[in-house]
Design a protein around this motif. Structure first.
Motif, short mmCIF file in Angstrom:
data_model
loop_
_atom_site.label_atom_id
_atom_site.label_comp_id
_atom_site.label_asym_id
_atom_site.label_seq_id
_atom_site.Cartn_x
_atom_site.Cartn_y
_atom_site.Cartn_z
N GLU A 98 0.83 -1.21 0.00
CA GLU A 98 0.00 0.00 0.00
C GLU A 98 0.86 1.26 0.00
OE1 GLU A 98 -2.91 2.16 3.20
OE2 GLU A 98 -3.10 -0.02 3.01
N GLU A 99 1.88 1.28 0.84
CA GLU A 99 2.75 2.45 0.92
C GLU A 99 3.58 2.60 -0.35
OE1 GLU A 99 2.78 4.86 3.25
OE2 GLU A 99 1.11 3.80 4.18
N LYS A 101 2.60 1.78 -3.38
CA LYS A 101 1.68 2.35 -4.37
C LYS A 101 1.53 3.85 -4.15
CE LYS A 101 -1.16 -1.68 -5.38
NZ LYS A 101 -2.51 -2.27 -5.28
N LYS A 102 1.43 4.24 -2.89
CA LYS A 102 1.30 5.68 -2.60
C LYS A 102 2.57 6.42 -3.04
CE LYS A 102 -1.72 5.43 1.46
NZ LYS A 102 -1.78 5.66 2.91
N ASN A 106 2.93 9.36 -5.87
CA ASN A 106 3.53 10.67 -5.57
C ASN A 106 4.65 10.97 -6.56
OD1 ASN A 106 1.88 11.34 -3.47
ND2 ASN A 106 3.25 10.54 -1.90
#
Length: 109
Positions: A98-99, A101-102, A106
């Motif tokens: 998840e992180e 992908k974030k 960005n």
């Protein structure tokens, strides 16, 4: 007089022989009694040893059962710990994905 002395000696000899026979009978009875007592003591000791062996075997069986139960419980605890660690690793992997992908999102902006 000589006949009286011989008769007295014969009577004394018969008395001693009779006394000796009674003594032999008493000694024989005593020996028999001692043999019976020794046999009874041996039987009691054998019975006590058998009872002790039975008690020892029962205690060993109970100890084996308790050990098996403890091992089963320990196995269950280990399995629970492994499962919890696996779930934590899965959650950590999901969080990393998840992180990631974030971070990628960005970077594209």
């Amino acid at each position: 007089m000589r006949k009286i002395i011989i008769a007295s000696m014969a009577a004394a000899a018969f008395s001693l022989a009779a006394c000796s026979e009674k003594t032999q009978d008493a000694a024989s009875e005593t020996a028999d009694s001692m043999g019976d007592d020794a046999a009874a003591a041996g039987d009691a000791m054998a019975e006590g040893a058998a009872d002790a062996a039975d008690a020892t075997a029962a205690a060993a069986g109970e100890a084996a059962d308790a050990t098996a139960d403890a091992a089963k419980d320990a196995g269950n605890a280990v399995e629970g710990t492994v499962n919890a660690a696996g779930e934590a690793a899965d959650k950590a992997g999901d969080k990393i994905a998840e992180e990631t992908k974030k971070a990628e999102a960005n970077d594209k902006q």
